[in-house]
Design a protein around this motif. Sequence first.
Motif, mmCIF file in Angstrom:
data_model
loop_
_atom_site.group_PDB
_atom_site.id
_atom_site.type_symbol
_atom_site.label_atom_id
_atom_site.label_comp_id
_atom_site.label_asym_id
_atom_site.label_seq_id
_atom_site.Cartn_x
_atom_site.Cartn_y
_atom_site.Cartn_z
ATOM 1 N N PHE A 54 10.756 0.567 -2.087
ATOM 2 C CA PHE A 54 12.066 0.128 -1.621
ATOM 3 C C PHE A 54 12.510 0.736 -0.290
ATOM 4 O O PHE A 54 13.630 0.515 0.127
ATOM 5 N N VAL A 55 11.650 1.487 0.397
ATOM 6 C CA VAL A 55 12.120 2.202 1.585
ATOM 7 C C VAL A 55 11.821 1.514 2.910
ATOM 8 O O VAL A 55 12.451 1.842 3.911
ATOM 9 N N TYR A 56 10.885 0.574 2.969
ATOM 10 C CA TYR A 56 10.522 0.014 4.267
ATOM 11 C C TYR A 56 11.684 -0.705 4.948
ATOM 12 O O TYR A 56 11.939 -0.491 6.126
ATOM 13 N N GLU A 57 12.394 -1.542 4.208
ATOM 14 C CA GLU A 57 13.474 -2.310 4.841
ATOM 15 C C GLU A 57 14.572 -1.406 5.404
ATOM 16 O O GLU A 57 14.942 -1.548 6.567
ATOM 17 N N VAL A 81 3.357 4.698 5.360
ATOM 18 C CA VAL A 81 3.168 5.100 3.964
ATOM 19 C C VAL A 81 3.853 4.176 2.956
ATOM 20 O O VAL A 81 3.626 4.310 1.759
ATOM 21 N N ALA A 82 4.665 3.254 3.417
ATOM 22 C CA ALA A 82 5.397 2.357 2.520
ATOM 23 C C ALA A 82 4.920 0.921 2.718
ATOM 24 O O ALA A 82 4.568 0.545 3.838
ATOM 25 N N PRO A 83 4.923 0.126 1.665
ATOM 26 C CA PRO A 83 4.514 -1.276 1.817
ATOM 27 C C PRO A 83 5.431 -2.013 2.788
ATOM 28 O O PRO A 83 6.648 -1.889 2.717
ATOM 29 N N VAL A 84 4.832 -2.784 3.701
ATOM 30 C CA VAL A 84 5.609 -3.562 4.667
ATOM 31 C C VAL A 84 5.701 -5.029 4.265
ATOM 32 O O VAL A 84 6.399 -5.810 4.898
ATOM 33 N N HIS A 104 0.664 -2.691 -1.548
ATOM 34 C CA HIS A 104 1.109 -2.036 -2.774
ATOM 35 C C HIS A 104 0.188 -0.896 -3.199
ATOM 36 O O HIS A 104 0.586 -0.045 -3.993
ATOM 37 N N LEU A 105 -1.016 -0.852 -2.646
ATOM 38 C CA LEU A 105 -1.902 0.272 -2.943
ATOM 39 C C LEU A 105 -1.363 1.572 -2.336
ATOM 40 O O LEU A 105 -1.669 2.662 -2.815
ATOM 41 N N LYS A 106 -0.523 1.442 -1.310
ATOM 42 C CA LYS A 106 0.118 2.628 -0.719
ATOM 43 C C LYS A 106 0.989 3.353 -1.741
ATOM 44 O O LYS A 106 1.180 4.570 -1.645
ATOM 45 N N VAL A 147 -6.920 7.316 4.429
ATOM 46 C CA VAL A 147 -5.569 7.338 5.012
ATOM 47 C C VAL A 147 -5.544 6.521 6.298
ATOM 48 O O VAL A 147 -4.632 5.715 6.520
ATOM 49 N N ALA A 148 -6.545 6.694 7.141
ATOM 50 C CA ALA A 148 -6.621 5.926 8.389
ATOM 51 C C ALA A 148 -6.717 4.429 8.092
ATOM 52 O O ALA A 148 -6.048 3.614 8.747
ATOM 53 N N ALA A 149 -7.510 4.057 7.106
ATOM 54 C CA ALA A 149 -7.646 2.639 6.741
ATOM 55 C C ALA A 149 -6.323 2.074 6.236
ATOM 56 O O ALA A 149 -5.964 0.938 6.581
ATOM 57 N N MET A 150 -5.586 2.848 5.442
ATOM 58 C CA MET A 150 -4.311 2.372 4.921
ATOM 59 C C MET A 150 -3.352 2.043 6.066
ATOM 60 O O MET A 150 -2.626 1.048 6.006
#
Length: 166
Positions: A22-25, A33-36, A43-45, A135-138
């Motif tokens: 819920f933090v990206y917006e 680190v948050a789903p965009v 969502h794997l983040k 982490v780099a791939a994410m």
Amino acid sequence: MDKRSIIICSFLTLIFGTALHFVYEPLPFLWPVAPVNESVWEHLKLLVFPFFTFFGAASAIKKQFNPLALWTGAVSGMAFIALFFYTYTAFTKTHILWVDILSFVLAVALAAVVYKAVPAGKGRTAGIILSAALVAAMVLLTLFPPQIPLFMDPAGFYGMPVQSNI
């Protein structure tokens, strides 16, 4: 790590992973680190970053840091989430929120069990390299997503929303 620490880290991973959804917006600077978007990849983040944070910190504090266990646990949880999602949606032809939440809880539990099962002292260098690569791939695959279903938002776009300010 002892059983109590693993349970605490798992609980914190669930809480903070849920909060990240819920933090990206409201806080777009957290995009690494948050789903965009609503893709499976994003969502794997929810698993990876809290898992690395809490299991990594607890194991370092206890002087039992095992980067290969961190990577193996995280990748196991990621694989579970993706396989579970694509398997059940192949049958239902839709996603079901409570099933998605259940899969996240089960993935965190699996990641913790796998983490605990990896012997300490083995593959430290490999674990550091693999964890850094994950982490780099994410982050990079949020910016430059391949045009495959794993990275596609249900609305049909990939990666960062157009109106985003990185």
